[in-house]
Design an enzyme around this catalytic site. Structure first.
Site, short mmCIF file in Angstrom:
data_model
loop_
_atom_site.label_atom_id
_atom_site.label_comp_id
_atom_site.label_asym_id
_atom_site.label_seq_id
_atom_site.Cartn_x
_atom_site.Cartn_y
_atom_site.Cartn_z
N CYS A 31 -25.68 -18.70 48.69
CA CYS A 31 -25.16 -20.06 48.90
C CYS A 31 -24.87 -20.32 50.37
O CYS A 31 -23.95 -19.72 50.94
CB CYS A 31 -23.90 -20.20 48.05
SG CYS A 31 -22.88 -21.63 48.43
N CYS A 34 -21.39 -21.61 51.20
CA CYS A 34 -20.42 -20.53 51.00
C CYS A 34 -20.33 -19.68 52.27
O CYS A 34 -19.23 -19.30 52.70
CB CYS A 34 -20.83 -19.63 49.83
SG CYS A 34 -20.89 -20.46 48.24
#
Length: 131
Positions: A31, A34
């Site tokens: 991600c 993230c």
């Protein structure tokens, strides 16, 4: 050394039960947002050593992600006195994360529990009316 704690299904309940204020970052290795949020979260953990900053790798811990209905990552959740008081998907900028932590610190948990009890009572009443 990291200021965050890796949360797993084995230590999650214990961590949330033993600490009155836990921040949880639901993330995954693949991600991009993230990865952008990670240093912001790490800095907040260093700036707030009295709080527990946990990370849940949703790939390694799918049961935890599912238990909390995590649909997009990163998602930040704050649990105070075993009550989820904040949950929001998206990578927060540093100032916003600092603000959210400050607001969560100021919450009157007795008032929060009372509001939850009132909501549950209303739902029980509505459920009892065959709605």
């Amino acid at each position: 050394m990291s200021a965050t704690v890796e949360l797993t299904k084995e230590n999650f309940d214990q961590t949330v039960t033993d600490n009155e204020f836990v921040l949880i970052d639901f993330w995954a290795e693949w991600c991009g947002p993230c990865k952008q949020f990670a240093p912001v979260y790490e800095k907040a953990a260093e700036d707030n050593p009295d709080l527990v900053f946990g990370k849940v790798d949703t790939e390694a811990q799918p049961e935890l992600a599912q238990a909390f209905g995590i649909q997009s990552i990163p998602t930040l959740m704050i649990v105070r006195d075993q009550v989820a008081v904040f949950a929001q998907p998206g990578a927060l900028p540093e100032a916003a994360l600092t603000d959210v932590i400050g607001q969560a610190r100021k919450l009157d948990m007795d008032q929060v529990r009372q509001q939850i009890a009132e909501q549950q009572a209303q739902q029980a009443q509505q459920g009892g009316q065959g709605a």
